[in-house]
Design an enzyme around this catalytic site. Sequence first.
Site, PDB file in Angstrom:
ATOM      1  N   HIS A 261       0.878  -1.181   0.000  1.00 12.42           N
ATOM      2  CA  HIS A 261       0.000   0.000   0.000  1.00 12.42           C
ATOM      3  C   HIS A 261       0.915   1.231   0.000  1.00 12.42           C
ATOM      4  O   HIS A 261       2.026   1.190   0.531  1.00 12.42           O
ATOM      5  CB  HIS A 261      -0.833  -0.051   1.280  1.00 12.42           C
ATOM      6  CG  HIS A 261      -1.891   0.991   1.413  1.00 12.42           C
ATOM      7  ND1 HIS A 261      -1.615   2.285   1.796  1.00 12.42           N
ATOM      8  CD2 HIS A 261      -3.240   0.925   1.250  1.00 12.42           C
ATOM      9  CE1 HIS A 261      -2.748   2.961   1.852  1.00 12.42           C
ATOM     10  NE2 HIS A 261      -3.750   2.174   1.530  1.00 12.42           N
TER      11      HIS A 261
ATOM     12  N   GLN B  55      -4.361  -5.384   6.927  1.00 10.55           N
ATOM     13  CA  GLN B  55      -5.388  -6.290   6.421  1.00 10.55           C
ATOM     14  C   GLN B  55      -5.319  -7.653   7.099  1.00 10.55           C
ATOM     15  O   GLN B  55      -6.173  -8.503   6.853  1.00 10.55           O
ATOM     16  CB  GLN B  55      -5.227  -6.478   4.893  1.00 10.55           C
ATOM     17  CG  GLN B  55      -5.384  -5.220   4.084  1.00 10.55           C
ATOM     18  CD  GLN B  55      -6.830  -4.735   3.997  1.00 10.55           C
ATOM     19  OE1 GLN B  55      -7.771  -5.429   4.398  1.00 10.55           O
ATOM     20  NE2 GLN B  55      -7.014  -3.527   3.499  1.00 10.55           N
TER      21      GLN B  55
ATOM     22  N   LYS C  84     -10.444  -0.775  10.169  1.00  9.88           N
ATOM     23  CA  LYS C  84     -10.655  -1.981   9.357  1.00  9.88           C
ATOM     24  C   LYS C  84     -10.986  -3.178  10.249  1.00  9.88           C
ATOM     25  O   LYS C  84     -11.188  -4.283   9.762  1.00  9.88           O
ATOM     26  CB  LYS C  84      -9.401  -2.286   8.534  1.00  9.88           C
ATOM     27  CG  LYS C  84      -9.081  -1.236   7.476  1.00  9.88           C
ATOM     28  CD  LYS C  84      -7.938  -1.693   6.599  1.00  9.88           C
ATOM     29  CE  LYS C  84      -7.210  -0.556   5.922  1.00  9.88           C
ATOM     30  NZ  LYS C  84      -7.951   0.041   4.820  1.00  9.88           N
TER      31      LYS C  84
ATOM     32  N   CYS D 297      -4.801   2.457  -3.574  1.00 10.09           N
ATOM     33  CA  CYS D 297      -3.566   3.000  -2.982  1.00 10.09           C
ATOM     34  C   CYS D 297      -2.391   2.059  -3.173  1.00 10.09           C
ATOM     35  O   CYS D 297      -1.583   1.873  -2.262  1.00 10.09           O
ATOM     36  CB  CYS D 297      -3.733   3.310  -1.498  1.00 10.09           C
ATOM     37  SG  CYS D 297      -4.916   4.599  -1.209  1.00 10.09           S
TER      38      CYS D 297
END
Lengths: 414, 159
Positions: A128, A207, A230, A372
Amino acid sequence: MTEVLIDNHIDVAKVRSDFPIFANNPGLHYLDSGASSQRPSMVLEAMENYYRFHHANVHRGVYRLAEEATELYESARERIGRFIGATHPGRETIFSKNSTEALNLVANSLGRGFLRQGDKVVITKMEHHANIVPWQMLAQYIGIQVEFIDVDDEGELIIDDLERIVDGAKVVSLTLTSNVLGTVTPFTGIAQVAKAAGAIVVGDASQFVPHRQIDVKSIGADLIAFTGHKMFGPTGIGVLWGRSELLDQMPPFLGGGDMISDVRLDGFVANELPYKFEAGTPPIAEAIGLGAAVDYMNSIGMDAIESHDREISRLAYEKVKGAFGDEIKIFGPSDPSKRSGCLSFELEGVHPHDVAQVLDQNLVNVRAGHHCAKPLMRHLGVAATARASFHIYNDEADVDALVDALKETRNFFI
Amino acid sequence: MQGLEDLYREIILDHYKNPRNSGTLEVPPAHQADGYNPLCGDEISIYVNYDGERITDIKNSGQGCSISRSSASLMTNAVKGKTIAEARETIKTFKRLLLLDEEGEKSEPVEIDLRKLGELAALQGVSKFPARIKCATLAWNTFTQIVDELDLQIDGAND
Ligand SMILES: Cc1ncc(COP(=O)(O)O)c(C=O)c1O
């Protein structure tokens, strides 16, 4: 909160009832948790409760409210630190604004204290921007060299030659899960080789933490960044975990209140951990909210969350592939067991924006764009992809809605 | 909720599938400007041949969604053969159609004669989809760079 497991499987209907967004948006198929998840009532209540009953600035007052606020803030830190397996949760868990700020903290602090012109920093082509640009800025300011681990056609890191790539590297910084490809990287293996080469190892777990149990002690990293929004927490809060021996040696990033133990006209003395890295009034309510999010994840159990992630990743891959075959290009591993969190794809002949638009008409929310990760996009040879991403409130019905809406998209444009 | 037909009019889909004036022109003599939308990665290059009075040829190349590509195709059709002043007028009308002022900021609706607009009128529906306005304006903003450049040259020549 309700009991959300049946035979150790997540009862999605019950999970949904914990998330007010679904009652407030009937029919919604929210497939954009990779960008930001939704929040359970528990998190909203924890934050509201803090503001209604306990708010004062932390660490400063001697009065009762200030102590309550400090206690809530520090207790959130402890619980989050324990959740990720920190040896010293109270010292090693540093609050930041998000992953981006945590990674900027790392790059700036290492840049000031450890790195010199010509030093090598290794990242990967699937990062990212948050784990690329801070290093490129150091390349501009102090002349470090940034090198990239390549990505193969299956969306996996090419590590046959890893010893050579990390040889002499001062820092190796990489993601645990790609936010575009869904690839879970062999982080621990890479970390071992990088450590043997003498590098500081940084992990972007933005993530990963939302879907998989992380044990920062054993994963091989020196520093790990992740972001609250997230993983069911609020926006405006992220975490940097670091081994305390390393954090102790790292110079502070932002300067100001709270991060000092003394200030004189001719200089300052930095505070101890973790405050050294928390300048100014922190996002107190957000930290408390993230603490509640972690309690929520614990109450479901990371085992159940992980099996749900594996199951829905496989289901999405198989159903979309099954329905469209060669008409769709799915990025990332073709072995569903290697995937986590998301499905990025290109529907032949239809631009991802148009895909996302038609899907929206069917209440299927996916993201279209470069996510991104422009260097990765260039590597894949696309300007954008559409990405469906999943969490514990998604089930097979969401995947079916995605497939149906994609069929409609195809019929509309082709 | 707005229907998809508002956004994806037949004319738009036609220009998307059969783009007009697509390709490049030799630079120089052609003027070139590049634009891109950092949010979604859309890219465009516009090429203009100008004979001192009119835009004698215009081409565009790039990649993007149906709105961005069809808008480029429609725009090249709309300004080909025009003087710089006429092209500016077309840009202004297009922006009004999307409820934007000349700076590209949101503005109040202004009465427009849709018949005079011809095919361009098909882009009107985009104004109801705020996330897509940037797609529709990309080609136009890129073309504006060339118009500004030509204006400077004209000013320079008059000095
Ligand atoms: C892998 C990865 N790293 C970093 C980030 C940045 O997170 P934030 O925007 O919360 O700082 C994201 C979020 O998009 C991500 O997916």
